[in-house]
Structure formats: C-alpha cells, structure tokens
Enzyme design. Sequence first.
Site, PDB file in Angstrom:
ATOM      1  N   HIS A 155       4.666   0.036   0.194  1.00  0.00           N
ATOM      2  CA  HIS A 155       5.375  -0.699   1.245  1.00  0.00           C
ATOM      3  C   HIS A 155       4.466  -1.742   1.872  1.00  0.00           C
ATOM      4  O   HIS A 155       3.243  -1.697   1.725  1.00  0.00           O
ATOM      5  CB  HIS A 155       5.968   0.242   2.299  1.00  0.00           C
ATOM      6  N   ASP A 199       0.437   4.962   2.049  1.00  0.00           N
ATOM      7  CA  ASP A 199      -0.334   5.412   3.204  1.00  0.00           C
ATOM      8  C   ASP A 199      -1.442   6.387   2.818  1.00  0.00           C
ATOM      9  O   ASP A 199      -1.226   7.319   2.030  1.00  0.00           O
ATOM     10  CB  ASP A 199       0.594   6.072   4.239  1.00  0.00           C
ATOM     11  N   ARG A 222       4.952   6.648  14.052  1.00  0.00           N
ATOM     12  CA  ARG A 222       4.911   7.161  12.674  1.00  0.00           C
ATOM     13  C   ARG A 222       4.355   8.576  12.621  1.00  0.00           C
ATOM     14  O   ARG A 222       3.368   8.882  13.304  1.00  0.00           O
ATOM     15  CB  ARG A 222       4.032   6.269  11.804  1.00  0.00           C
ATOM     16  N   HIS A 250       0.821  -1.212   0.000  1.00  0.00           N
ATOM     17  CA  HIS A 250       0.000   0.000   0.000  1.00  0.00           C
ATOM     18  C   HIS A 250       0.852   1.258   0.000  1.00  0.00           C
ATOM     19  O   HIS A 250       2.057   1.215   0.245  1.00  0.00           O
ATOM     20  CB  HIS A 250      -0.904   0.016   1.242  1.00  0.00           C
TER      21      HIS A 250
HETATM   22  O1  LIG Z   1       5.289  -1.343  10.755  1.00  0.00           O
HETATM   23  C1  LIG Z   1       5.807  -1.134   9.660  1.00  0.00           C
HETATM   24  O2  LIG Z   1       6.894  -1.587   9.346  1.00  0.00           O
HETATM   25  C2  LIG Z   1       5.107  -0.281   8.670  1.00  0.00           C
HETATM   26  C3  LIG Z   1       3.644  -0.205   8.931  1.00  0.00           C
HETATM   27  C4  LIG Z   1       3.002   0.744   7.965  1.00  0.00           C
HETATM   28  O3  LIG Z   1       2.498   0.373   6.945  1.00  0.00           O
HETATM   29  C5  LIG Z   1       3.063   2.166   8.265  1.00  0.00           C
HETATM   30  O4  LIG Z   1       3.474   2.536   9.363  1.00  0.00           O
HETATM   31  O5  LIG Z   1       2.704   2.950   7.383  1.00  0.00           O
HETATM   32 FE   LIG Z   2       1.901   2.074   5.760  1.00  0.00          FE
END
Ligand SMILES: O=C(O)CCC(=O)C(=O)O
Ligand SMILES: [Fe+2]
Length: 301
Positions: free
Chosen positions: A256, A108, A272, A106
Amino acid sequence: MSNIEVRPLGYAAGAEVLGLDLRKPLSSTEVDQVNAAWHQHLVLVFPGQDLTPPQLIEFTGKLGDIERNENVPYYRHPEYPEVLLVTNKQVNGKPSQTRNTGRNWHADLSYTDRPAKGSVLMCKEKPDVGGDTMFANMYMAYETLSPIMQKFVDGLEAVHDITLIKGFNRRDPAQVADLKAKNPPIVHPLVRVHPDTGRKSLFVSERVRNFVGMTEEESQPILDFLNMHATSPEFVYRHRWNLNDVVMWDNRCTLHIALKDFDQSQPRHMMRCSMLGEKSGYVLPDEHEEGSAKSALVAVS
Ligand SMILES: O=C(O)CCC(=O)C(=O)O
Ligand SMILES: [Fe+2]
C-alpha cells in the site's frame, strides 16, 4: 444469525463489508465470515464505524495477535501503545512526523523480523478531497510474471531496510538513530506462501535495498521492474476515505501507499492497529552501519 453483506469494490482487491457493528465483539461465526472475505478480497472496508481506541484494539485482536509497535515506539496513542497515530495534526505542540507515513509502496513492518500480518486503519478526520490510500495485489503481481521470471524470483532473498522509508532521514536525528539500532536491515524471501490461502505472493517493496548475493547495481534494475510491475494500475484498489471508515488489509499479499493528494492545511487523522506477523528473516552480519551489498555477499558465502 448475522447479516453480513460483502460487496466487491475492485477487481484486484477491496470489498465493502456491511451489516456489522464493530463496537460490539464479533461472534466466532462473524470472525470466520470476515476472514473468508479478507482472504478473497485482501482489503476490507467497514464504513460508518466510529470506534474508540479500545474498540479498534478489540476488533483487531479478533483477527490476529496485536502488535505493540515496539520496533517503532513513536506516535503511539498516549494510553494505548497498540494504536499508532497517523496524523498531520500537531503532537505535543510540534509538527507530527507521521504526517507523511506510507508515502512509498510498502508492507507494514517489513523491516522487522515480524512483518505485520494485517493492519486496521480508521479515519477520524479527513480533508475535503483526497488523502487516498492505494493497495496492490501481490498474488497477481507474482502470478502474472512469466514462468522463467517466477523461477528466478522464487530463489531470491530481499534485504528490507527501514532507512528506505520515504522521508526517513528527515525525521528527528535521535529517532533516526534509535530506529536504525532497533531495525537493522533484514532479509526475507522475495516470494512467500500465504499461510491461510496457500497462494504465492511477491514480497517486494520500495523499502528493499538489494538482493542477497547481488550488488545494489545488479539489484536495482530488477527491483525497479518488480516494483513497477507489482503496482500496475490493474492490480490496484484505490480507497477514497469517508469519515469513520475502518479499512483492514493483508500485508502478506498486498502493498500500500498513502498519497499526498490533498490540501495539507486540512487535518487528516487516522488510528492504526496492526496484527503481529509470523517470525521471518535474518539480519545480515555487519549490515548495521553500511547496509552494503559487500556484507550481503558475505552472508551467502
Ligand atoms: O495514512 C494512510 O493512508 C496509510 C499510512 C500507512 O502506510 C499505514 O498506516 O500503514
Ligand atoms: Fe503502511
């Protein structure tokens, strides 16, 4: 005078940036250098950065406008709504629903009208091994299609649907209803021009249901091909986390996925912060309930 060193980590994407202390505000020269490296490598890794939430927000804010996570207002840091907690640790005494965040390919917030520009993820706790994140280069995905296929995808619009987040329907029913109401299926162009680099990239993902004007049956084989092609191993950088890594990716030209390749009894705790993307897309009329191709056809007629 800054001493930034940029060391490529992969052919398709990824570079390590050394010589910066992200706890301190970046100078405008440093911001320019980081942006230049980011446009070239798409995913930047800043090792050994033990940031507090305000420092993470400050750093992210130097590179874009901060996203406040209003479309998905859950698992935000209690004091800093700009910070999303991606964690498998208990939250308020309950299993965290972000423990499986990002388990399909995906970009984000593609299911909103401001798909994220970039995201910055910091590793606070990690399992002994695994818990890796993979990133795929969507410029390469587009550029390696045949000219005829490029022409075909150039004309398509994709319906992004929050309910296609892996495990979405296993979340708390009240949250599911709220998230669906806040994020009806939304249409974005399948090929986008990056505003900073001017390069075309494929904006596909496993959160696309169908193409506008096409049924789900017609769309699915094309989606399967495009998702498989876009995430070919040679377009991928796989990040193996170290504690206090800060990783920043460009959602406008990468996809990702967070892998469940670790011992789930060990904590994995990430923070994040995302950057608001440009306004994009439109909501299909009558899509709220069904997400059906029938209403997709109405939209183009
Ligand atoms: O936990 C992760 O490595 C990435 C998870 C994810 O898709 C994000 O934080 O946007
Ligand atoms: Fe993500």
